[in-house]
Scaffold this motif. Structure first.
Motif, PDB file in Angstrom:
ATOM      1  N   LEU A   1       0.823  -1.215   0.000  1.00 36.36           N
ATOM      2  CA  LEU A   1       0.000   0.000   0.000  1.00 36.36           C
ATOM      3  C   LEU A   1       0.859   1.268   0.000  1.00 36.36           C
ATOM      4  O   LEU A   1       2.046   1.218   0.322  1.00 36.36           O
ATOM      5  CB  LEU A   1      -0.928  -0.011   1.221  1.00 36.36           C
ATOM      6  N   GLY A   2       0.216   2.367  -0.382  1.00 33.16           N
ATOM      7  CA  GLY A   2       0.899   3.659  -0.327  1.00 33.16           C
ATOM      8  C   GLY A   2       1.828   3.908  -1.492  1.00 33.16           C
ATOM      9  O   GLY A   2       2.713   4.768  -1.436  1.00 33.16           O
ATOM     10  N   LYS A   3       1.665   3.146  -2.586  1.00 39.25           N
ATOM     11  CA  LYS A   3       2.584   3.308  -3.713  1.00 39.25           C
ATOM     12  C   LYS A   3       1.970   4.036  -4.906  1.00 39.25           C
ATOM     13  O   LYS A   3       2.671   4.338  -5.861  1.00 39.25           O
ATOM     14  CB  LYS A   3       3.078   1.936  -4.163  1.00 39.25           C
ATOM     15  N   VAL A   4       0.674   4.268  -4.891  1.00 37.84           N
ATOM     16  CA  VAL A   4       0.059   4.941  -6.042  1.00 37.84           C
ATOM     17  C   VAL A   4       0.075   6.452  -5.855  1.00 37.84           C
ATOM     18  O   VAL A   4       0.091   6.949  -4.727  1.00 37.84           O
ATOM     19  CB  VAL A   4      -1.393   4.451  -6.291  1.00 37.84           C
ATOM     20  N   SER A   5       0.073   7.173  -6.996  1.00 37.57           N
ATOM     21  CA  SER A   5       0.208   8.625  -6.895  1.00 37.57           C
ATOM     22  C   SER A   5      -1.132   9.341  -6.733  1.00 37.57           C
ATOM     23  O   SER A   5      -1.158  10.509  -6.387  1.00 37.57           O
ATOM     24  CB  SER A   5       0.937   9.161  -8.128  1.00 37.57           C
ATOM     25  N   ARG A   6      -2.253   8.633  -6.977  1.00 33.71           N
ATOM     26  CA  ARG A   6      -3.550   9.317  -6.899  1.00 33.71           C
ATOM     27  C   ARG A   6      -3.956   9.572  -5.444  1.00 33.71           C
ATOM     28  O   ARG A   6      -3.470   8.909  -4.518  1.00 33.71           O
ATOM     29  CB  ARG A   6      -4.643   8.498  -7.593  1.00 33.71           C
ATOM     30  N   ALA A   7      -4.889  10.518  -5.307  1.00 31.25           N
ATOM     31  CA  ALA A   7      -5.519  10.709  -4.003  1.00 31.25           C
ATOM     32  C   ALA A   7      -6.620   9.660  -3.881  1.00 31.25           C
ATOM     33  O   ALA A   7      -7.343   9.410  -4.846  1.00 31.25           O
ATOM     34  CB  ALA A   7      -6.110  12.112  -3.914  1.00 31.25           C
ATOM     35  N   ILE A   8      -6.705   9.013  -2.737  1.00 26.06           N
ATOM     36  CA  ILE A   8      -7.710   7.966  -2.547  1.00 26.06           C
ATOM     37  C   ILE A   8      -8.747   8.471  -1.544  1.00 26.06           C
ATOM     38  O   ILE A   8      -8.376   8.907  -0.450  1.00 26.06           O
ATOM     39  CB  ILE A   8      -7.057   6.669  -2.005  1.00 26.06           C
ATOM     40  N   PRO A   9     -10.042   8.425  -1.915  1.00 31.40           N
ATOM     41  CA  PRO A   9     -11.056   8.838  -0.924  1.00 31.40           C
ATOM     42  C   PRO A   9     -10.866   8.050   0.368  1.00 31.40           C
ATOM     43  O   PRO A   9     -10.541   6.852   0.333  1.00 31.40           O
ATOM     44  CB  PRO A   9     -12.384   8.475  -1.605  1.00 31.40           C
ATOM     45  N   THR A  10     -11.051   8.704   1.484  1.00 26.83           N
ATOM     46  CA  THR A  10     -10.739   8.109   2.789  1.00 26.83           C
ATOM     47  C   THR A  10     -11.334   6.713   2.982  1.00 26.83           C
ATOM     48  O   THR A  10     -10.657   5.776   3.399  1.00 26.83           O
ATOM     49  CB  THR A  10     -11.265   9.043   3.916  1.00 26.83           C
ATOM     50  N   MET A  11     -12.615   6.577   2.649  1.00 26.01           N
ATOM     51  CA  MET A  11     -13.299   5.305   2.865  1.00 26.01           C
ATOM     52  C   MET A  11     -12.786   4.195   1.944  1.00 26.01           C
ATOM     53  O   MET A  11     -12.992   3.016   2.208  1.00 26.01           O
ATOM     54  CB  MET A  11     -14.813   5.465   2.620  1.00 26.01           C
ATOM     55  N   LEU A  12     -12.169   4.580   0.818  1.00 25.48           N
ATOM     56  CA  LEU A  12     -11.708   3.578  -0.147  1.00 25.48           C
ATOM     57  C   LEU A  12     -10.231   3.251   0.026  1.00 25.48           C
ATOM     58  O   LEU A  12      -9.667   2.459  -0.721  1.00 25.48           O
ATOM     59  CB  LEU A  12     -11.972   4.070  -1.576  1.00 25.48           C
ATOM     60  N   ASP A  13      -9.607   3.893   1.005  1.00 28.62           N
ATOM     61  CA  ASP A  13      -8.174   3.695   1.236  1.00 28.62           C
ATOM     62  C   ASP A  13      -7.992   2.603   2.301  1.00 28.62           C
ATOM     63  O   ASP A  13      -8.432   2.759   3.448  1.00 28.62           O
ATOM     64  CB  ASP A  13      -7.573   5.029   1.723  1.00 28.62           C
ATOM     65  N   TYR A  14      -7.385   1.488   1.919  1.00 26.65           N
ATOM     66  CA  TYR A  14      -7.206   0.395   2.885  1.00 26.65           C
ATOM     67  C   TYR A  14      -6.502   0.867   4.146  1.00 26.65           C
ATOM     68  O   TYR A  14      -6.754   0.369   5.242  1.00 26.65           O
ATOM     69  CB  TYR A  14      -6.396  -0.757   2.264  1.00 26.65           C
ATOM     70  N   ARG A  15      -5.593   1.847   3.988  1.00 30.79           N
ATOM     71  CA  ARG A  15      -4.811   2.285   5.147  1.00 30.79           C
ATOM     72  C   ARG A  15      -5.696   2.896   6.240  1.00 30.79           C
ATOM     73  O   ARG A  15      -5.393   2.781   7.426  1.00 30.79           O
ATOM     74  CB  ARG A  15      -3.722   3.279   4.708  1.00 30.79           C
ATOM     75  N   THR A  16      -6.795   3.519   5.813  1.00 34.80           N
ATOM     76  CA  THR A  16      -7.755   4.060   6.794  1.00 34.80           C
ATOM     77  C   THR A  16      -8.259   2.941   7.692  1.00 34.80           C
ATOM     78  O   THR A  16      -8.309   3.063   8.919  1.00 34.80           O
ATOM     79  CB  THR A  16      -8.978   4.651   6.051  1.00 34.80           C
ATOM     80  N   HIS A  17      -8.647   1.841   7.044  1.00 29.99           N
ATOM     81  CA  HIS A  17      -9.291   0.747   7.792  1.00 29.99           C
ATOM     82  C   HIS A  17      -8.274  -0.061   8.596  1.00 29.99           C
ATOM     83  O   HIS A  17      -8.606  -0.612   9.639  1.00 29.99           O
ATOM     84  CB  HIS A  17     -10.094  -0.122   6.824  1.00 29.99           C
ATOM     85  N   ILE A  18      -7.034  -0.101   8.098  1.00 33.56           N
ATOM     86  CA  ILE A  18      -5.985  -0.774   8.881  1.00 33.56           C
ATOM     87  C   ILE A  18      -5.747   0.019  10.163  1.00 33.56           C
ATOM     88  O   ILE A  18      -5.738  -0.526  11.268  1.00 33.56           O
ATOM     89  CB  ILE A  18      -4.679  -0.892   8.054  1.00 33.56           C
ATOM     90  N   LYS A  19      -5.604   1.337   9.983  1.00 33.51           N
ATOM     91  CA  LYS A  19      -5.319   2.209  11.117  1.00 33.51           C
ATOM     92  C   LYS A  19      -6.428   2.133  12.160  1.00 33.51           C
ATOM     93  O   LYS A  19      -6.173   2.138  13.364  1.00 33.51           O
ATOM     94  CB  LYS A  19      -5.159   3.640  10.592  1.00 33.51           C
ATOM     95  N   GLU A  20      -7.669   2.045  11.704  1.00 38.12           N
ATOM     96  CA  GLU A  20      -8.809   2.085  12.627  1.00 38.12           C
ATOM     97  C   GLU A  20      -9.330   0.690  12.999  1.00 38.12           C
ATOM     98  O   GLU A  20     -10.406   0.575  13.586  1.00 38.12           O
ATOM     99  CB  GLU A  20      -9.947   2.919  12.018  1.00 38.12           C
TER     100      GLU A  20
END
Ligand SMILES: *Cc1c(COP(=O)(O)O)cnc(C)c1O
Length: 355
Positions: A207-226
């Protein structure tokens, strides 16, 4: 009359999952309230989420460096969430059926998609084996079990690029080597829990390798963190998933289930091959252990509807094939008892004798 539940999805769940979930809906953990009417942030529900995540990892022997998530939106949401998080320039997809095609279609919104192979010309009755995965693809996407067409990849394949798999309909049916995958996802409603829930196993380092902005809910990192609690998760399906995970553990784990699944599928495929009325639709080496598709032999085609009614009268539910294959499909997920498979086989034998 006892019902034998061969539904393809939503589908049969262990009786203990249904009973324990029903109890928790009436009175959760003896707190005098329903699980549906308390905060997902309560210590009681937090314990459910923690235990479900831990057991999920334990049963599949998932190592450090991977996260397990429970999310809303079903498997179809993952068709888009995967490219949002992993697609930079180019992705490769193996097209083995309706679901694989839908996943591929979503990825095309993000850029160049290489369809490395497809079995569409044969109505997806086999899994292509000869193909080259482009070494410059951001990831390679497969569908390990093709629920509609009854084909399954029985091994964890090697891929030179991060491997992504839709395992909606065969997760927990056999041990898998998670370390070969960058990401595995699926809808829960085939082998785990009621609809409304998807599971995701993701290798944190992809994760974290793409250059686009990812909507919060669609970003796996959001759900990992929470810890899958960024927003309100589907609490009842998560609770039910925990009950199924416990049931699998009590049975002895995934290798025990694999053995039973192989046994059930062998019994039914043997009867399909033996019975003069029926024939299987999938290439033999790719036959699914979870969704067993068969049709009537050409000379008996006119009996198809009659067999459907005959089976229904015996309490055999959900064996009508998907419209894109026709005939019959018996889904033999983990929770389906061997006795149900035998009941279907008996009906096939009895019908054969009458014709
Ligand atoms: C059922 C299924 C899906 C769709 O799942 P939803 O949760 O309804 O979006 C996707 N892929 C496969 C392999 C399926 O069996």
């Amino acid at each position: 009359m006892k019902k034998h539940n061969f539904n393809a999805g939503p589908s049969i769940l262990p009786q203990s999952t249904i009973e324990n979930t029903a109890k928790a809906i009436l009175d959760f953990d003896g707190i005098g309230l329903s699980i549906m009417e308390i905060s997902h942030r309560s210590k009681e529900f937090q314990a459910v989420m923690d235990e479900a995540t831990a057991l999920f990892k334990e049963l599949l022997a998932i190592s450090e460096g991977y996260s397990v998530l429970f999310l809303g939106g079903g498997a179809s949401m993952q068709f888009a969430m995967v490219p949002f998080n992993l697609f930079e320039k180019k992705a490769a997809y193996l097209n083995t059926g309706t679901w694989a095609s839908k996943a591929l279609k979503e990825a095309k919104l993000f850029g160049e998609v290489i369809e490395v192979a497809s079995s569409k010309e044969a109505n997806f009755n086999y899994i292509p084996k000869q193909y080259t995965i482009p070494s410059d693809a951001d990831y390679f996407h497969i569908t390990t079990n093709n629920t509609i067409f009854g084909t399954e990849l029985h091994e964890d394949i090697d891929s030179p690029v991060p491997l992504v798999a839709d395992m909606s309909s065969d997760i927990f049916s056999r041990p898998i080597d998670v370390s070969k995958y960058a990401l595995i996802y699926g809808g829960a409603q085939k082998n785990l829990a009621p609809a409304g829930l998807a599971f995701v196993i993701v290798k944190d380092s992809v994760l974290g390798k793409v250059s686009r902005a990812i909507p919060t809910m669609l970003d796996y990192r959001t759900h990992i963190k929470e810890g899958s609690m960024f927003n309100t998760p589907p609490v009842v399906p998560v609770y039910a998933a925990l009950q199924t995970l416990k049931w699998m553990k009590e049975l002895g784990g995934i290798s025990v289930l694999e053995k039973i699944n192989k046994e059930k599928a062998a019994l039914l495929y043997d009867e399909i091959d033996r019975n003069k009325l029926f024939k299987g639709t999938a290439a033999i080496e790719d036959r699914s252990l979870m969704n067993i598709c068969f049709v009537m032999n050409d000379e008996y085609k006119s009996l198809e509807e009659e067999f459907g009614k005959f089976a229904a009268a015996k309490g055999l539910i959900g064996i009508k094939g998907h419209r894109s294959v026709g005939g019959f499909r018996a889904s033999t997920y983990n929770a389906l008892p061997k006795a149900s498979v035998i009941a279907l086989i008996d009906a096939m034998k009895e019908f054969e004798k009458a014709h």
